[in-house]
Design a protein around this motif. Structure first.
Motif, short mmCIF file in Angstrom:
data_model
loop_
_atom_site.label_atom_id
_atom_site.label_comp_id
_atom_site.label_asym_id
_atom_site.label_seq_id
_atom_site.Cartn_x
_atom_site.Cartn_y
_atom_site.Cartn_z
N ASP A 8 0.85 -1.20 0.00
CA ASP A 8 0.00 0.00 0.00
C ASP A 8 0.88 1.24 0.00
N LEU A 9 0.82 1.98 -1.09
CA LEU A 9 1.69 3.16 -1.22
C LEU A 9 1.06 4.41 -0.62
N ARG A 10 -0.21 4.28 -0.22
CA ARG A 10 -0.87 5.45 0.37
C ARG A 10 -0.40 5.55 1.81
N ASP A 11 0.27 6.62 2.10
CA ASP A 11 0.87 6.77 3.41
C ASP A 11 0.13 7.86 4.17
N ASN A 16 0.56 13.06 0.99
CA ASN A 16 0.45 12.80 -0.44
C ASN A 16 -0.99 13.05 -0.88
N THR A 18 -3.17 11.46 -2.51
CA THR A 18 -4.21 10.45 -2.47
C THR A 18 -4.98 10.50 -1.17
N ASN A 19 -4.26 10.82 -0.11
CA ASN A 19 -4.91 10.65 1.17
C ASN A 19 -5.28 11.92 1.91
N VAL A 116 -6.20 2.21 -7.05
CA VAL A 116 -6.45 2.96 -5.80
C VAL A 116 -7.42 2.22 -4.88
N GLY A 142 -2.29 2.49 -4.98
CA GLY A 142 -1.91 3.90 -5.06
C GLY A 142 -2.29 4.49 -6.40
N THR A 143 -1.94 5.74 -6.61
CA THR A 143 -2.20 6.36 -7.91
C THR A 143 -1.14 5.89 -8.90
N GLN A 146 2.28 7.50 -8.16
CA GLN A 146 2.97 6.90 -7.01
C GLN A 146 3.58 5.56 -7.40
N ALA A 147 2.77 4.73 -8.05
CA ALA A 147 3.21 3.36 -8.34
C ALA A 147 4.35 3.34 -9.37
#
Ligand code: AVI
Length: 325
Positions: A8-11, A16, A18-19, A116, A142-143, A146-147
């Motif tokens: 999971d790249l959403r931190d 960032n 995305t979040n 996502v 992730g987006t 990001q990926a």
């Protein structure tokens, strides 16, 4: 399970886009209110999108699937064995058609789905592993951006990034250019990029595809408000908005909006944001651009993604472009 790894790249601790929702604040404080299209794809939105793909009016999915069925083995033979990286993998249904083709080359399959929606990614990955015993999956939540910037090292000497379903059409021209640049940066010379594009056609075919009789597309649009409510402690009332969509012939794009049926104030507590709506005021929730084949081939070429071959269906409704870096 050694064949499945999901990262999971959403931190949540880092800011960032995305979040933290700063892209929502930017969108909702513009003159024409707008929301970035990835907010349509929470787990529920991804499920509704799967239903859209089955609608009689929504021709792109089945048209592209037929092109893949007819030409998958030509694609696999051109590229040879390679690691398969998918932008916006969703249910990975059409991906199976590529797997079938690559499997016939007699090699193990390596797949990096990027999406996502963590729920959708995990569910589809498990189903794929069941059906393809020689498959290894390294999923990234992730987006695209990001990926693509954080791809794990490849076990194979070649890679193919693929972007199906004309999802590119959901991005403005400048964003599309940025996506091409990210793709190019993530790849090495001799790698491949496979791109699915919905082509320009008459309003009579396009408009019903985004305003189906059963109201599934409208539901997809309203779910965006539910998602924002859940994610950012909002109080959007979906019954105070209408689904509105049309084909903008000049720009060659479907434009989809949520139109406020009355003056109203909405709050998104977690973003510390208050938004005022006049009666009739709109949020643009999606564009879906329709492309011209030659124009796109030229643009890809300019970005260093050299078009090798383009396949279309009998009616020229949809195109699949294979490019080499
Ligand atoms: C994912 N994307 C290419 C779809 C499209 O056609 O633009 C999303 C969609 N929105 C409404 N219907 C389908």
């Amino acid at each position: 399970n050694k064949r499945l790894n999901i990262q999971d790249l959403r931190d949540p601790d880092r800011s960032n886009l995305t979040n933290d929702g700063s892209d929502v604040i930017i969108g909702l404080t513009q003159e024409q209110k707008t929301i970035p299209c990835h907010y349509l794809y929470d787990d529920r939105g991804s499920e509704i999108f799967e239903q859209i793909c089955e609608l009689p009016e929504y021709y792109p999915t089945r048209t592209e699937a037929q092109i893949l069925r007819d030409n998958g083995s030509a694609i696999a033979q051109t590229t040879g064995n390679c690691e398969l990286i998918e932008l916006g993998s969703g249910s990975s249904t059409k991906t199976r058609l590529l797997f079938d083709a690559y499997q016939s080359l007699g090699h193990a399959l390596y797949y990096i789905p990027i999406d996502v929606s963590a729920g959708m990614l995990e569910l589809s990955a498990k189903q794929l592993l069941n059906d393809y015993p020689h498959l290894t999956i390294n999923g990234l939540v992730g987006t695209y951006e990001q990926a693509l910037q954080q791809l794990p090292p490849s076990p194979l000497s070649k890679r193919m990034v693929f972007f199906l379903g004309s999802s590119l059409g959901n991005f403005a021209p400048k964003q599309c250019q940025e996506i091409f640049q990210e793709v190019k940066k993530a790849l090495n010379p001799g790698d491949y990029f496979l791109l699915g594009l919905d082509l320009q056609k008459s309003k009579a075919i396009l408009e019903p595809a985004y305003n189906d009789r059963q109201g599934v597309t409208a539901e997809f649009n309203y779910n965006l408000l539910d998602h924002l409510n859940r994610r950012f402690q909002g109080n959007f009332k979906r019954q105070n908005f209408q689904h509105w969509t049309f084909y903008n012939t000049e720009l060659g794009q479907i434009e989809t909006y949520l139109r406020s049926t009355q003056p109203q104030t909405v709050q998104l507590k977690a973003l510390d944001l208050t938004v005022e709506f006049e009666e009739g005021e709109t949020i643009r929730t999606e564009i879906s651009r329709k492309f011209q084949r030659q124009e796109m081939e030229q643009q890809l070429d300019q970005e260093g993604l050299k078009p090798l071959k383009t396949w279309t269906d009998a009616e020229d409704w949809f195109a699949l472009l294979l490019c080499e870096v």
